[in-house]
Design an enzyme around this catalytic site. Sequence first.
Site, PDB file in Angstrom:
ATOM      1  N   LYS A 103      -1.666  30.810  32.788  1.00 20.95           N
ATOM      2  CA  LYS A 103      -0.233  30.790  33.074  1.00 20.95           C
ATOM      3  C   LYS A 103       0.458  31.370  31.844  1.00 20.95           C
ATOM      4  O   LYS A 103       0.602  30.713  30.826  1.00 20.95           O
ATOM      5  CB  LYS A 103       0.252  29.359  33.332  1.00 20.95           C
ATOM      6  CG  LYS A 103       1.533  29.268  34.190  1.00 20.95           C
ATOM      7  CD  LYS A 103       2.753  29.934  33.609  1.00 20.95           C
ATOM      8  CE  LYS A 103       3.356  29.139  32.468  1.00 20.95           C
ATOM      9  NZ  LYS A 103       4.630  29.810  31.945  1.00 20.95           N
TER      10      LYS A 103
ATOM     11  N   GLY B  48       7.280  27.327  33.016  1.00 19.74           N
ATOM     12  CA  GLY B  48       6.476  26.311  32.362  1.00 19.74           C
ATOM     13  C   GLY B  48       6.621  24.945  32.993  1.00 19.74           C
ATOM     14  O   GLY B  48       5.633  24.219  33.166  1.00 19.74           O
TER      15      GLY B  48
ATOM     16  N   GLU C 262      -2.326  25.004  19.751  1.00 17.76           N
ATOM     17  CA  GLU C 262      -1.869  25.787  18.590  1.00 17.76           C
ATOM     18  C   GLU C 262      -0.352  25.769  18.646  1.00 17.76           C
ATOM     19  O   GLU C 262       0.246  26.393  19.519  1.00 17.76           O
ATOM     20  CB  GLU C 262      -2.436  27.207  18.658  1.00 17.76           C
ATOM     21  CG  GLU C 262      -2.346  27.949  17.321  1.00 17.76           C
ATOM     22  CD  GLU C 262      -1.101  28.812  17.230  1.00 17.76           C
ATOM     23  OE1 GLU C 262      -0.116  28.339  16.614  1.00 17.76           O
ATOM     24  OE2 GLU C 262      -1.097  29.929  17.751  1.00 17.76           O
TER      25      GLU C 262
ATOM     26  N   CYS D  57       4.366  32.261  14.558  1.00 19.59           N
ATOM     27  CA  CYS D  57       4.281  30.839  14.187  1.00 19.59           C
ATOM     28  C   CYS D  57       3.719  30.641  12.788  1.00 19.59           C
ATOM     29  O   CYS D  57       3.986  29.635  12.145  1.00 19.59           O
ATOM     30  CB  CYS D  57       3.460  30.068  15.214  1.00 19.59           C
ATOM     31  SG  CYS D  57       1.849  30.780  15.562  1.00 19.59           S
TER      32      CYS D  57
ATOM     33  N   GLU E 260      11.233  24.973  12.436  1.00 17.24           N
ATOM     34  CA  GLU E 260      10.770  26.322  12.767  1.00 17.24           C
ATOM     35  C   GLU E 260      11.904  27.102  13.426  1.00 17.24           C
ATOM     36  O   GLU E 260      12.383  26.728  14.500  1.00 17.24           O
ATOM     37  CB  GLU E 260       9.564  26.247  13.697  1.00 17.24           C
ATOM     38  CG  GLU E 260       8.948  27.596  13.982  1.00 17.24           C
ATOM     39  CD  GLU E 260       7.679  27.489  14.822  1.00 17.24           C
ATOM     40  OE1 GLU E 260       6.708  28.196  14.517  1.00 17.24           O
ATOM     41  OE2 GLU E 260       7.668  26.693  15.784  1.00 17.24           O
TER      42      GLU E 260
END
Length: 470
Positions: free
Chosen positions: A170, A203, A245, A279, A377
Amino acid sequence: MKAHDGMYIGGQWRPAAGQDTIAVVNPADEQVIGHVPAGTAEDVDAAVRAARDAFPGWAATPPAERAARIAALRDALVARKDEIALTVTAELGSPLGFSQMVHAGVPILVAGSYAELAATYSFEEKTGNSTVFMEPVGVVGAITPWNYPLHQIVAKVAPALAAGCTVVLKPAEDTPLTAQLFAEAVGEAGIPAGVFNLVTGLGLVAGQALAEHEGVDLVSFTGSTAVGKQIGATAGAAVKRVALELGGKSANVVLPSADLAKAVKVGVANVMSNSGQTCSAWTRMLVHRDQYDEAVALAAGAVAKYVAGDPHDENSRLGPVVNAKQHARVRGYIAKGVEEGARLVAGGPDAPHEKGYYVSPTVFADVTPGMTIAQEEIFGPVLSLIAYEDEADALRIANGTVYGLAGAVWAADDAEAVAFARRMDTGQVDINGGRFNPLAPFGGYKQSGVGRELGAHGLSEYLQTKSLQF
């Protein structure tokens, strides 16, 4: 490429269960460039069933044959590298040169590495009076992000196939055309029907259905820490394996003995590449107090070379961010930095162009470790410079976030840098500008994730052990 209006399930493109679609938008001009199906739980179920049916045959396929199919997949990606680059640039907004070199080039390297590894990996070993077999986990649900749309797919699918697993993918809804292109390459490579399946969708619908599906044995997810926590909780309740991750807030530590000019130049380039949507980007540059003012001036000069503009213009070194939500998010963080007292050295919250999701390349000075821009982040072209007093202070600042994905250390010699890097709470550290290695494990400490990708460590994520005693 032309968007498919179906799902790739069981080796063929099938109509989606529902009629809803997702618009794919070019972030450089905000124009719709295609539509893909918005998959439902019904589509996910069909894909998982196809993967489950294909699993026994693929798991029993000799590793050398699996290696040959992965090599064929790599060759199919090589043949399509120009199309890949153009597709990524259209969906993500990455400058075309970067798309060619990184977005198309790196997945080819990774696929090739797993073609070799599948052929040479020892799937059994003897220890004492026992034989230990490494066997495939089963059906893998892979959920990938938009920032490196093909690399993240290959980094999950290639080791899963090498291990003997089957896969349902996906992809991110912002970059589904790249995923469809990959599915075409899978078909061209002669990988058996059902071994790889693709469901496009949102999602909260398709991704959640895949993570929760009882027919999935392992969920491999790359994305935000918040969503990773939800997937981890769902998998834990079902006693299902996960590989996560997640986010990062990496420190770039410049020790006093380092070549300051080089460290700053490379550090700025690292943060600005892919419009800061990496990231593992070194978004916090830590410089000794005595060298701080010089570092600030060097950073301001370096970032001036990054022109935000049309990704197809060879003079543009910075494309847009991926979508309107991300555009607002990054500019909001810049405004927050100013509000909390950081000093703008370059850039700012104002968009450099009226159309397109462009963000001005931004550098902050006088950043303190507790500021929002030093802790959270941002995922945009924003660099924070932080002064430290001594090595102990630098280490405290470097380790002082919930993340631990990546980082960098610069010093006069590698040994000095390594001594510092060994004390950092992070999964990967570049020493004096170390280069990417497709065989080295990638993954994080703390809230940056669980598990590793790439190389033999990435392959082992998709294996489970069985021991026979004699």
